[in-house]
Design a protein around this motif. Structure first.
Motif, short mmCIF file in Angstrom:
data_model
loop_
_atom_site.label_atom_id
_atom_site.label_comp_id
_atom_site.label_asym_id
_atom_site.label_seq_id
_atom_site.Cartn_x
_atom_site.Cartn_y
_atom_site.Cartn_z
N LYS A 1 1.82 -8.03 -3.38
CA LYS A 1 2.59 -7.19 -4.69
C LYS A 1 1.90 -7.48 -6.07
CE LYS A 1 3.48 -3.13 -3.16
NZ LYS A 1 5.49 -2.55 -3.27
N GLU A 2 2.26 -8.73 -6.46
CA GLU A 2 2.40 -9.92 -7.36
C GLU A 2 1.17 -9.95 -7.67
OE1 GLU A 2 2.81 -14.36 -9.38
OE2 GLU A 2 3.12 -14.23 -7.85
N LYS A 3 0.28 -10.22 -7.22
CA LYS A 3 -1.12 -9.64 -7.19
C LYS A 3 -1.66 -8.70 -7.52
CE LYS A 3 -1.85 -14.53 -6.84
NZ LYS A 3 -1.58 -15.19 -5.93
N ILE A 4 -0.92 -7.53 -7.60
CA ILE A 4 -1.74 -5.84 -7.30
C ILE A 4 -1.02 -6.61 -9.49
CG2 ILE A 4 -0.64 -3.39 -7.36
CD1 ILE A 4 -0.43 -4.27 -3.81
N ASN A 5 -0.29 -6.42 -9.21
CA ASN A 5 0.72 -6.45 -10.75
C ASN A 5 -0.33 -7.26 -11.75
OD1 ASN A 5 2.37 -4.23 -9.55
ND2 ASN A 5 4.31 -6.28 -9.23
N HIS A 6 -0.09 -8.09 -11.27
CA HIS A 6 -0.99 -9.59 -12.15
C HIS A 6 -2.44 -8.68 -12.38
CE1 HIS A 6 -2.99 -12.68 -13.95
NE2 HIS A 6 -3.68 -12.81 -13.39
N TYR A 7 -3.16 -7.93 -11.42
CA TYR A 7 -4.53 -7.63 -12.09
C TYR A 7 -4.81 -6.56 -12.23
CZ TYR A 7 -5.80 -12.33 -10.75
OH TYR A 7 -6.20 -13.84 -10.38
N ALA A 8 -3.12 -5.20 -12.06
CA ALA A 8 -3.70 -4.09 -12.20
C ALA A 8 -5.00 -3.32 -11.01
CB ALA A 8 -4.13 -3.28 -13.52
N LEU A 9 -4.03 -3.94 -9.78
CA LEU A 9 -5.01 -3.36 -9.07
C LEU A 9 -5.33 -1.61 -8.48
CD1 LEU A 9 -5.16 -6.36 -6.32
CD2 LEU A 9 -6.71 -6.29 -8.05
N SER A 10 -6.05 -0.86 -8.54
CA SER A 10 -5.78 0.15 -7.78
C SER A 10 -5.68 0.65 -6.42
CB SER A 10 -6.56 1.47 -7.98
OG SER A 10 -6.64 2.35 -8.16
N ILE A 11 -4.47 0.64 -5.43
CA ILE A 11 -4.58 0.73 -4.27
C ILE A 11 -4.12 2.37 -3.56
CG2 ILE A 11 -3.60 -0.11 -2.13
CD1 ILE A 11 -5.13 -2.57 -3.66
N SER A 12 -5.08 2.73 -2.72
CA SER A 12 -5.41 4.19 -2.63
C SER A 12 -4.48 4.39 -1.23
CB SER A 12 -5.54 4.65 -3.22
OG SER A 12 -5.58 6.51 -2.77
N VAL A 13 -3.62 4.43 -0.85
CA VAL A 13 -3.16 4.83 0.72
C VAL A 13 -3.39 5.29 1.50
CG1 VAL A 13 -1.74 3.88 2.26
CG2 VAL A 13 -1.72 2.34 0.28
N PRO A 14 -4.33 5.99 2.04
CA PRO A 14 -4.52 6.92 2.83
C PRO A 14 -3.42 7.79 3.89
CG PRO A 14 -6.20 5.54 3.55
CD PRO A 14 -5.30 4.37 2.72
N GLU A 15 -2.70 8.75 3.34
CA GLU A 15 -1.40 8.89 4.36
C GLU A 15 -1.52 8.92 5.41
OE1 GLU A 15 -1.11 13.48 3.73
OE2 GLU A 15 -1.55 13.29 0.96
N SER A 16 -3.12 8.78 6.47
CA SER A 16 -3.01 9.28 8.41
C SER A 16 -2.91 7.72 8.46
CB SER A 16 -4.15 9.49 8.12
OG SER A 16 -5.37 8.51 8.06
N VAL A 17 -2.42 6.37 7.74
CA VAL A 17 -2.00 5.31 8.42
C VAL A 17 -1.20 4.71 8.45
CG1 VAL A 17 -4.50 4.24 7.05
CG2 VAL A 17 -2.56 4.21 6.40
N ILE A 18 -0.41 3.92 9.08
CA ILE A 18 0.94 2.75 8.48
C ILE A 18 1.30 1.99 7.77
CG2 ILE A 18 2.84 2.04 10.20
CD1 ILE A 18 1.46 2.92 12.03
N LYS A 19 2.14 2.18 6.93
CA LYS A 19 2.18 1.41 6.04
C LYS A 19 4.07 0.66 5.43
CE LYS A 19 3.27 4.46 1.80
NZ LYS A 19 3.33 4.53 0.44
N VAL A 20 3.33 -0.63 5.58
CA VAL A 20 4.85 -1.20 4.99
C VAL A 20 4.95 -1.94 3.81
CG1 VAL A 20 7.01 -3.72 5.84
CG2 VAL A 20 5.28 -1.90 7.74
N ASP A 21 5.83 -1.16 3.33
CA ASP A 21 6.11 -1.96 1.37
C ASP A 21 7.00 -1.99 1.25
OD1 ASP A 21 5.43 -1.58 -1.35
OD2 ASP A 21 5.04 0.99 -1.48
#
Length: 379
Positions: free
Chosen positions: A322-342
């Motif tokens: 998460k730190e790197k997502i915020n630092h680099y302003a990464l665009s992470i689009s998660v498909p609805e069909s997958v399992i995610k842990v956030d």
């Protein structure tokens, strides 16, 4: 797993900072008392330890001297800290005749120049190391990094001209403990890692990892993924070459390699011998292997017991910090069909097949700051 304390028997954690807490807690869960050390008198692990020594994890002599004054039975020693603490761990094991990596190997692994020199001399697949004495004769591009540092991904650069090279060497030398710098052949391919135990001279492979990074020029790690299983044989063959040539008898190793999917080769550029962080051992590995416990098995290894076999990856997945997502302003689009842990630290995305994960990675790495390979470069 052991569940009751063994009277006056201690396992040592070299270091007692926040990073060591999962190890300290695992030792206690295994049934042993914990003795830890740290230069910080208020280190987080102090309060979870049965005995705490306010001694630097870099000062093996002072540590051994103090340990010998205590009326305890030291049965094993471990660390999660990179760099000099790995050597300290080996020296404590040697002083107490405990199972552990030999001191000479620990000194080689924590110093990237020594490691590359050894690999080049013994024919272990690795990048060619260039001398900095004649910079104008070094073939470009090259990759520059400090040879001796406790800070991951510090002052690392790809250099395409000699002016860049001079600046990169100066920057890397500044953060290197002894000023030494590696100028290495620039490898093409994907960043992959092999996680292995060596017990009584035999390799026990745990899993192969793929690394997500920001790509050139600094290759800052932003996460991990499970690669296709077809890589395993090549990755394991490269680690086996290292294991055989250096006659490795004991240890836990996380080996970073560059995998060239055209040449079908993997070259070692770094090896860590601590129970590392980066959310691999405490989060991602157990998630994708249905609960394989790296900490428990490292404790077993330190007690000269054979680690349990790992059944391998059961969940194709990736993890992004998460730190790197915020630092680099990464665009992470998660498909609805997958399992995610956030959660606050990371995002795990699990797929129903390796093919689905591979397709997602192909789309994800179209972004400027997300990469799994440097093959598509302008060089």
């Amino acid at each position: 797993m052991k569940t009751s304390s063994i009277h006056n028997s201690y396992i040592m954690s070299i270091g007692a900072g926040k990073n060591q807490l999962p190890l300290i807690n695992a030792i206690k869960a295994y049934g042993y008392k914990v003795i830890s050390c740290d230069n910080n008198p208020d280190a987080e692990g102090k309060y979870a330890s049965d005995i705490f020594l306010n001694i630097s994890s870099h000062d093996d002599k002072a540590l051994v001297d103090r340990l010998q004054q205590l009326d305890i039975e030291l049965v094993a020693v471990l660390t999660r800290s990179t760099g000099i603490p790995v050597q300290t761990c080996a020296k404590v094991a040697q002083a107490y005749k405990l199972p552990g990596m030999n001191v000479e190997l620990s000194q080689t692994l924590i110093h990237k120049e020594r490691l590359m020199v050894k690999c080049n001399q013994l024919g272990i697949p690795a990048p060619q190391l260039f001398t900095t004495e004649q910079l104008d004769n070094i073939p470009l591009p090259v990759f520059v990094k400090p040879a001796f540092t406790a800070v991951s991904h510090a002052a690392m650069s790809t250099c395409h001209d000699h002016e860049q090279l001079k600046t990169a060497i100066a920057d890397a030398s500044h953060v290197s403990v002894d000023g030494s710098v590696n100028v290495e052949e620039y490898l093409i391919g994907a960043d992959v890692g092999s996680i292995d135990f060596v017990f009584n001279g035999e390799v026990h492979h745990v899993m192969t990892l793929g690394e997500l990074s920001t790509g050139a020029p600094h290759f800052d790690g932003i996460g991990w993924y499970t690669p296709d299983s077809s890589l395993d044989s090549i990755i394991q063959a490269t680690f086996s070459k290292f294991h055989q040539q250096l006659n490795v008898q004991h240890g836990f190793f996380q080996t970073a390699m560059k995998y060239d999917d055209v040449q079908k080769t993997a070259k070692i550029y770094e090896i860590h011998a601590e129970i590392g962080g980066d959310l691999v051992n405490d989060v991602f590995l157990p998630y994708v292997t249905d609960g394989y416990d790296i900490f428990e098995n490292n404790i077993s290894l330190s007690l000269n017991q054979l680690p349990k076999p790992c059944k391998g990856v059961t969940k194709p997945a990736m993890i992004i910090f998460k730190e790197k997502i915020n630092h680099y302003a990464l665009s992470i689009s998660v498909p609805e069909s997958v399992i995610k842990v956030d959660n606050d630290q990371y995002l795990i995305i699990e797929f129903d097949s390796q093919q689905a994960l591979s397709q997602y990675l192909t789309c994800l790495t179209q972004q400027e700051n997300i990469s799994i390979t440097n093959r598509d470069t302008s060089i």
